[in-house]
Design an enzyme around this catalytic site. Structure first.
Site, PDB file in Angstrom:
ATOM      1  N   ASP A  97       0.868  -1.173   0.000  1.00 20.50           N
ATOM      2  CA  ASP A  97       0.000   0.000   0.000  1.00 20.50           C
ATOM      3  C   ASP A  97       0.910   1.228   0.000  1.00 20.50           C
ATOM      4  O   ASP A  97       2.131   1.110   0.044  1.00 20.50           O
ATOM      5  CB  ASP A  97      -0.955  -0.042   1.196  1.00 20.50           C
ATOM      6  CG  ASP A  97      -0.241   0.268   2.491  1.00 20.50           C
ATOM      7  OD1 ASP A  97      -0.628  -0.290   3.512  1.00 20.50           O
ATOM      8  OD2 ASP A  97       0.737   1.033   2.465  1.00 20.50           O
ATOM      9  N   GLY A 100      -0.335   6.145   3.263  1.00 21.73           N
ATOM     10  CA  GLY A 100      -1.170   7.203   3.818  1.00 21.73           C
ATOM     11  C   GLY A 100      -2.152   6.710   4.856  1.00 21.73           C
ATOM     12  O   GLY A 100      -2.353   7.318   5.893  1.00 21.73           O
ATOM     13  N   ASP A 272      -7.944  -7.552   0.731  1.00 21.66           N
ATOM     14  CA  ASP A 272      -6.922  -7.753   1.769  1.00 21.66           C
ATOM     15  C   ASP A 272      -7.568  -7.444   3.114  1.00 21.66           C
ATOM     16  O   ASP A 272      -8.426  -6.548   3.193  1.00 21.66           O
ATOM     17  CB  ASP A 272      -5.719  -6.820   1.544  1.00 21.66           C
ATOM     18  CG  ASP A 272      -5.945  -5.454   2.201  1.00 21.66           C
ATOM     19  OD1 ASP A 272      -6.516  -4.578   1.523  1.00 21.66           O
ATOM     20  OD2 ASP A 272      -5.588  -5.270   3.388  1.00 21.66           O
TER      21      ASP A 272
HETATM   22  C1  LIG Z   1      -3.130   2.924   0.848  1.00 21.73           C
HETATM   23  N1  LIG Z   1      -4.378   3.642   0.710  1.00 21.73           N
HETATM   24  C2  LIG Z   1      -5.512   3.226   1.268  1.00 21.73           C
HETATM   25  N2  LIG Z   1      -5.514   2.168   2.094  1.00 21.73           N
HETATM   26  C3  LIG Z   1      -6.718   1.795   2.671  1.00 21.73           C
HETATM   27  C4  LIG Z   1      -6.722   0.733   3.585  1.00 21.73           C
HETATM   28  C5  LIG Z   1      -7.939   0.379   4.195  1.00 21.73           C
HETATM   29  N3  LIG Z   1      -8.223  -0.537   5.149  1.00 21.73           N
HETATM   30  C6  LIG Z   1      -9.551  -0.412   5.396  1.00 21.73           C
HETATM   31  N4  LIG Z   1     -10.244  -1.116   6.316  1.00 21.73           N
HETATM   32  C7  LIG Z   1      -9.565  -2.057   7.170  1.00 21.73           C
HETATM   33  N5  LIG Z   1     -10.126   0.550   4.630  1.00 21.73           N
HETATM   34  C8  LIG Z   1      -9.138   1.070   3.866  1.00 21.73           C
HETATM   35  C9  LIG Z   1      -9.128   2.123   2.945  1.00 21.73           C
HETATM   36  C10 LIG Z   1      -7.907   2.490   2.358  1.00 21.73           C
HETATM   37  C11 LIG Z   1      -7.838   3.604   1.448  1.00 21.73           C
HETATM   38  O1  LIG Z   1      -8.842   4.272   1.164  1.00 21.73           O
HETATM   39  N6  LIG Z   1      -6.626   3.944   0.940  1.00 21.73           N
END
Ligand SMILES: CNc1nc2cc3nc(NC)[nH]c3cc2c(=O)[nH]1
Length: 378
Positions: A97, A100, A272
């Site tokens: 990822d 951020g 994930d």
């Molecule tokens: C790396 N960017 C990014 N990671 C995320 C990880 C997440 N993990 C969850 N729930 C566990 N929602 C998420 C949204 C994003 C998201 O909107 N952007």
């Protein structure tokens, strides 16, 4: 504008059943069968498991977190040691990822400006600046097969103005992420991330903006951040149809087996979630018949395994009484066994989904799987 313009497509759609799809995503470190569940190896390790077990459980691809790895041991050190695969020993596909999201949930004194997110490391308090360019540089140094754009995810519920501001900033960061990524070797991919909270019109704007920029694949972000499942599913319904059918769709941070089944039904290809390993460490098992909390005293004298028909040995052989004992005693083996049992169940579910779509019987699989969960653990 042709949504498939500009970037090569490494995704092959093998079959569809309604909006559900099954396919193959080819990466420099191997092929990913979709729909796919990516176990989360946050800091370069799958908590409580050997990589061999992750592979044996059926996982094709794992996720690494840029935020954790850039702070410790650092991206430059991992690059000098040959990249994430060589460093960790997981020699298959990896997605990272962009950092951020973790900043917003793990660090304090964080600030978002047009240029970057600045924050203090939760490890040593050092001041760190993470811009789209630095995030892409870190992911390139880690050598991940699939990098994510830098974005800003807003927790729900939130004001429309804040959701709109973060969505528009994320679109500008999408442009910058793509420009910074352009020097990557063939085969390496960059995914855009759709934002827009729980507001359909903002979801549409974000999806159309990303498609106009052009990415190898598209993630749906800004969900699984506190909203009810119905809202999450409604936003998938608003977003997925606007994404190119020939490109993979990745729903970030999702989810429970039920979330995954519902999202596959709506056209999502990749997932994930930390739940299988995190719940495993807390004594909760995922099985074909729902979740089982091994901390519960009702298991203390139960000689039965969790699932005598499971494809996974410890789910088929370990007595509930033993698992209960390990969990109550705080034995490390308890966390290890339940983590592998849960990762194996998630991969069993994904294999069932892929087979059902390929054979045109996804609805029957969907109904029977949900009925089995509802039956509960007896
Ligand atoms: C790396 N960017 C990014 N990671 C995320 C990880 C997440 N993990 C969850 N729930 C566990 N929602 C998420 C949204 C994003 C998201 O909107 N952007």
């Amino acid at each position: 504008m042709n949504p498939n313009h500009d970037l090569p497509n490494h995704f092959e759609l093998l079959g569809t059943d309604g909006a559900a799809r099954t396919g193959r995503l080819t990466t420099p470190h191997g092929v990913v069968r979709t729909p796919a569940f990516m176990p989360v190896g946050t800091a370069g390790a799958m908590k409580g498991m050997h990589w061999r077990e992750v592979r044996d459980a059926g996982a094709d691809i794992v996720l690494g977190n840029t935020y954790h790895l850039m702070l410790r041991p650092s991206a430059e050190r991992i690059a000098a040691l040959g990249g994430l695969q060589k460093f960790t020993g997981w020699n298959g596909p990896m997605l990272t990822d962009s950092g951020g999201f973790q900043v917003m949930s793990l660090s304090d004194l964080r600030k978002v400006t047009e240029n970057a997110v600045t924050f203090r490391s939760h490890i040593d308090g050092a001041k760190v600046e993470l811009s789209p360019e630095r995030s892409i540089e870190v992911q390139r140094l880690l050598g991940s097969d699939i990098a994510m754009q830098m974005d800003e995810c807003v927790r729900l519920p939130a004001e429309r103005a804040d959701i709109e501001r973060a969505m528009q900033l994320s679109l500008r960061w999408a442009e910058r992420s793509k420009r910074a990524f352009e020097s990557a070797p063939d085969g390496y991919m960059l995914f855009g991330i759709v934002q827009g909270g729980d507001i359909p019109q903002l979801r549409h704007e974000s999806a159309q903006g990303l498609v106009a920029i052009g990415f190898h694949g598209y993630a749906i972000g800004g969900l699984a951040v506190g909203e009810p499942q119905a809202v999450m599913l409604a936003m998938i319904d608003e977003t997925a149809p606007l994404l190119p059918k020939q490109r993979p769709r990745y729903l970030m941070g999702v989810g429970t087996p039920d979330d995954i089944l519902e999202a596959v039904k709506r056209g999502i290809d990749m997932f994930d979630c930390v739940m299988p390993t995190r719940n495993g460490r807390h004594g909760v098992a995922f099985t074909r018949f729902g979740q089982v909390n091994l901390r519960n005293a009702r298991h203390a004298d139960d000689p039965r395994p969790l699932d005598e028909e499971s494809s996974w040995p410890s789910a088929r052989n370990c007595a509930r009484a033993y698992l209960h004992h390990l969990v109550k005693a705080g034995e490390t083996l308890g966390a290890m066994l339940l983590s592998e049992i849960n990762i194996a169940y998630y991969q069993f579910l994904m294999q069932g989904i892929r087979d059902a779509i390929a054979q045109g019987r996804f609805d029957e699989f969907y109904q029977r799987t949900r009925a089995d969960w509802a039956r509960g653990d007896i």
